[in-house]
Design a protein around this motif. Structure first.
Motif, PDB file in Angstrom:
ATOM      1  N   SER A  30       0.574  -1.399   0.082  1.00 12.57           N
ATOM      2  CA  SER A  30       0.037  -0.269   0.084  1.00 12.57           C
ATOM      3  C   SER A  30       0.731   1.240  -0.061  1.00 12.57           C
ATOM      4  CB  SER A  30      -0.857   0.213   1.107  1.00 12.57           C
ATOM      5  OG  SER A  30      -1.882  -1.200   1.218  1.00 12.57           O
ATOM      6  N   SER A  31       2.022   1.377   0.877  1.00 14.04           N
ATOM      7  CA  SER A  31       2.888   2.395   0.662  1.00 14.04           C
ATOM      8  C   SER A  31       3.613   2.665  -0.342  1.00 14.04           C
ATOM      9  CB  SER A  31       3.708   2.317   2.071  1.00 14.04           C
ATOM     10  OG  SER A  31       4.392   1.155   2.003  1.00 14.04           O
ATOM     11  N   PHE A  32       4.049   1.451  -0.929  1.00 17.86           N
ATOM     12  CA  PHE A  32       4.609   1.433  -2.232  1.00 17.86           C
ATOM     13  C   PHE A  32       3.880   2.002  -3.332  1.00 17.86           C
ATOM     14  CE2 PHE A  32       6.318  -0.393  -6.315  1.00 17.86           C
ATOM     15  CZ  PHE A  32       7.609  -0.044  -6.014  1.00 17.86           C
ATOM     16  N   LEU A  33       2.645   1.576  -3.348  1.00 20.49           N
ATOM     17  CA  LEU A  33       1.730   2.221  -4.180  1.00 20.49           C
ATOM     18  C   LEU A  33       1.403   3.691  -4.112  1.00 20.49           C
ATOM     19  CD1 LEU A  33      -1.764   0.564  -5.489  1.00 20.49           C
ATOM     20  CD2 LEU A  33      -1.845   2.600  -4.453  1.00 20.49           C
ATOM     21  N   ALA A  34       1.253   4.008  -2.937  1.00 17.94           N
ATOM     22  CA  ALA A  34       0.853   5.346  -2.735  1.00 17.94           C
ATOM     23  C   ALA A  34       2.034   6.326  -3.180  1.00 17.94           C
ATOM     24  CB  ALA A  34       0.323   5.515  -1.320  1.00 17.94           C
ATOM     25  N   ILE A  35       3.140   5.889  -2.604  1.00 20.51           N
ATOM     26  CA  ILE A  35       4.298   6.900  -3.024  1.00 20.51           C
ATOM     27  C   ILE A  35       4.663   6.648  -4.684  1.00 20.51           C
ATOM     28  CG2 ILE A  35       6.704   7.048  -2.786  1.00 20.51           C
ATOM     29  CD1 ILE A  35       6.433   6.144   0.021  1.00 20.51           C
ATOM     30  N   SER A  36       4.501   5.642  -5.272  1.00 19.48           N
ATOM     31  CA  SER A  36       4.617   5.511  -6.764  1.00 19.48           C
ATOM     32  C   SER A  36       3.660   6.580  -7.142  1.00 19.48           C
ATOM     33  CB  SER A  36       4.528   4.187  -7.121  1.00 19.48           C
ATOM     34  OG  SER A  36       5.354   3.405  -6.458  1.00 19.48           O
ATOM     35  N   LEU A  37       2.334   6.352  -6.809  1.00 20.33           N
ATOM     36  CA  LEU A  37       1.319   7.388  -7.434  1.00 20.33           C
ATOM     37  C   LEU A  37       1.463   8.850  -7.290  1.00 20.33           C
ATOM     38  CD1 LEU A  37      -1.276   7.543  -9.036  1.00 20.33           C
ATOM     39  CD2 LEU A  37      -2.335   7.202  -6.964  1.00 20.33           C
ATOM     40  N   LYS A  38       2.186   9.128  -6.082  1.00 18.51           N
ATOM     41  CA  LYS A  38       2.151  10.477  -5.899  1.00 18.51           C
ATOM     42  C   LYS A  38       3.617  11.056  -6.561  1.00 18.51           C
ATOM     43  CE  LYS A  38       4.450  11.558  -1.725  1.00 18.51           C
ATOM     44  NZ  LYS A  38       4.648  11.876  -0.384  1.00 18.51           N
ATOM     45  N   ARG A  39       4.580  10.309  -6.640  1.00 17.09           N
ATOM     46  CA  ARG A  39       5.721  10.514  -7.535  1.00 17.09           C
ATOM     47  C   ARG A  39       5.506  10.839  -8.888  1.00 17.09           C
ATOM     48  NH1 ARG A  39      11.252   8.628  -4.854  1.00 17.09           N
ATOM     49  NH2 ARG A  39      11.036   9.487  -2.652  1.00 17.09           N
ATOM     50  N   LEU A  40       4.664   9.925  -9.552  1.00 14.39           N
ATOM     51  CA  LEU A  40       4.371   9.810 -10.904  1.00 14.39           C
ATOM     52  C   LEU A  40       3.412  11.074 -11.248  1.00 14.39           C
ATOM     53  CD1 LEU A  40       3.758   6.145 -11.904  1.00 14.39           C
ATOM     54  CD2 LEU A  40       5.254   7.654 -12.881  1.00 14.39           C
ATOM     55  N   THR A  41       2.353  11.290 -10.289  1.00 13.57           N
ATOM     56  CA  THR A  41       1.665  12.537 -10.381  1.00 13.57           C
ATOM     57  C   THR A  41       2.302  13.994 -10.414  1.00 13.57           C
ATOM     58  OG1 THR A  41      -0.465  11.200  -9.621  1.00 13.57           O
ATOM     59  CG2 THR A  41      -0.557  13.485  -9.825  1.00 13.57           C
ATOM     60  N   GLU A  42       3.351  14.083  -9.613  1.00 11.39           N
ATOM     61  CA  GLU A  42       3.890  15.379  -9.312  1.00 11.39           C
ATOM     62  C   GLU A  42       4.712  15.631 -10.784  1.00 11.39           C
ATOM     63  OE1 GLU A  42       5.743  14.646  -5.606  1.00 11.39           O
ATOM     64  OE2 GLU A  42       4.344  15.275  -4.559  1.00 11.39           O
ATOM     65  N   HIS A  43       5.288  14.280 -11.018  1.00  9.07           N
ATOM     66  CA  HIS A  43       6.570  14.596 -12.179  1.00  9.07           C
ATOM     67  C   HIS A  43       5.521  14.991 -13.564  1.00  9.07           C
ATOM     68  CE1 HIS A  43       9.810  13.807 -14.566  1.00  9.07           C
ATOM     69  NE2 HIS A  43       8.946  12.969 -15.497  1.00  9.07           N
ATOM     70  N   TYR A  44       4.541  14.298 -13.827  1.00 10.75           N
ATOM     71  CA  TYR A  44       3.765  14.468 -15.193  1.00 10.75           C
ATOM     72  C   TYR A  44       2.742  15.678 -14.917  1.00 10.75           C
ATOM     73  CZ  TYR A  44       5.876  10.289 -17.097  1.00 10.75           C
ATOM     74  OH  TYR A  44       6.682   9.361 -17.493  1.00 10.75           O
ATOM     75  N   GLU A  45       2.448  15.804 -13.829  1.00 12.42           N
ATOM     76  CA  GLU A  45       1.642  17.103 -13.756  1.00 12.42           C
ATOM     77  C   GLU A  45       2.468  18.497 -13.851  1.00 12.42           C
ATOM     78  OE1 GLU A  45      -1.658  19.160 -10.539  1.00 12.42           O
ATOM     79  OE2 GLU A  45      -0.045  17.809  -9.879  1.00 12.42           O
TER      80      GLU A  45
END
Length: 426
Positions: A30-45
């Protein structure tokens, strides 16, 4: 000790041993998923927003592309079922036979990412919550001994996901209790505590930073009446946000053809983004910009109109995004709106009443107050707000505004977007 007692004791020991083991796995995933989604979103946004700022045409086309891609993904890849947000978790925990299907993990991960990156005015928090809850739900199905602990394992996933997103273990476990479980048991504390501990270790290993970098300079007791005023205003704004979301979902639900929903939502988003680019995606970029200059801002008509426009339009564009099929919820919009409500109030108080309040403090307090009122979870909001800035020096003011905001909102309108149930039609 007789044989029956010994067998019962051994069974209990094995059960908790297995629960702790699976909680470790749920916490890690769950934490790996959350951090992956957060970092991907920040980067591409950041990339997409920079492109749009250079060429305003992107503000027009990106929302339509994002919502269309989500529609086709759901139609052809994710079993033609719309994501219902946290409501899906409630439906699952209410019935022992129900479960969150495995495809909900990639569905919410991908759709949440696309929604925000392409300008949908919401956040990834609810996508993370449902995806991490699904991890707990799937884990529960793997062992018969876990059948009675589905809610606890779902809450373990949720707690780990929230902990990873906001670097706040207290916010994670409290959100799982206040919003999802509503009750505490020994099993809840064990599974949630283990998963949150794993998530906390994971974010320290990756050196995750708090969402906002600030330097706070304390507060004064004389400002308490202003904190109460902020709580009342935030509570009123949260009701406006809730009613906007419910209104748009009802109206868009009457549009039979989904492409028409996408068209109307894309028009609302495009026009709003052209006027107020701060509304793009989560909006945390706008919060960070204003945090830097918050204590230096002075009242002007342009500034007041811009902030009022943001406060009024954010619930509308968020509602349009969700009603057209975008993935997300009111978590990030509440934090975003609350920051601008607090900042505008502080500037007005200092300009017209010589109050001498600290605008940066009011930004942080506004975030917590608005979140508390929007989800009716003051304890979650208190600790999450402290986690946003990794600073507990405003703990007492945050408690005041969160409690005032929550009860103000509840007095005006007793429901949240999570708890509202439409009346059955005859």
């Amino acid at each position: 000790m007789n044989n029956t007692a010994r067998i019962k004791k051994n069974f209990t020991f094995i059960k908790y041993q297995k629960l702790i083991t699976v909680s470790v796995l749920v916490g890690f995933l769950s934490s790996f998923l959350a951090i992956s989604l957060k970092r991907l979103t920040e980067h591409y946004e950041e990339i997409f927003l920079d492109k749009a700022n250079l060429n305003n045409v992107y503000f027009i086309v990106l929302p339509a592309i994002g919502l269309s891609v989500i529609y086709f993904l759901r139609h052809y890849l994710f079993k033609k079922k719309e994501n219902k947000g946290i409501r899906e978790i409630f439906d699952t925990t209410a019935e022992r036979k129900n479960s969150l299907p495995l495809y909900k993990i990639p569905s919410h991960f991908i759709n949440g990412l696309i929604t925000v990156v392409f300008g949908g005015s919401t956040g990834i928090e609810v996508s993370t919550v449902v995806a991490s809850a699904t991890i707990g739900s799937v884990a529960q199905e793997k062992e018969n001994v876990f059948n009675r602990h589905k809610t606890e394992l779902i809450c373990a996933g949720v707690a780990a996901g929230i902990t990873a997103l906001f670097c706040s273990p207290f916010a994670g476990i409290l959100f799982a209790w206040e919003v999802i479980s509503k009750k505490i048991s020994k099993t809840f504390l064990i599974t949630g505590g283990v998963s949150v501990a794993v998530a906390l270790g994971f974010i320290y290993f990756l050196n995750e930073k708090p969402l906002f970098t600030v330097t706070l300079n304390g507060w004064h007791w004389q400002a308490i009446p202003y904190f109460i005023l902020l709580g009342i205003i935030a509570g009123m704004n949260s009701v406006y946000l809730t009613k906007c979301v419910l209104f748009f979902k009802k109206r868009f639900g009457k549009i039979e053809k989904h492409p028409n929903r996408i068209f109307f939502a894309a028009v609302i988003l495009s026009v709003s983004l052209l006027l107020l680019p701060q509304l793009y995606g989560e909006g945390y970029h706008a919060i960070k910009e204003n945090i830097v200059h918050s204590n230096d801002l002075t009242f002007t008509i342009t500034l007041a109109l811009t902030f009022l426009g943001i406060i009024i339009m954010k619930p509308i564009v968020t509602s349009a995004t969700l009603a057209a099929g975008g993935d997300g919820g009111v978590f990030a919009p509440s934090i975003f709106i609350g920051g601008f409500v607090g900042l505008l109030l502080a500037i007005c108080l200092n300009t017209f009443f010589d109050a001498g309040v600290i605008p940066l403090n009011f930004m942080i307090l506004g975030m917590g107050a608005m979140l508390s009122a929007s989800i009716h979870a003051p304890l979650t909001a208190i600790f999450l707000t402290c986690g946003l800035v990794n600073d507990y020096s405003l703990f007492i003011p945050i408690c005041i505004v969160c409690l005032v905001a929550k009860y103000t909102a509840k007095m005006i309108y007793p429901f949240t977007v999570y708890t509202y149930q439409p009346k059955p039609t005859l």
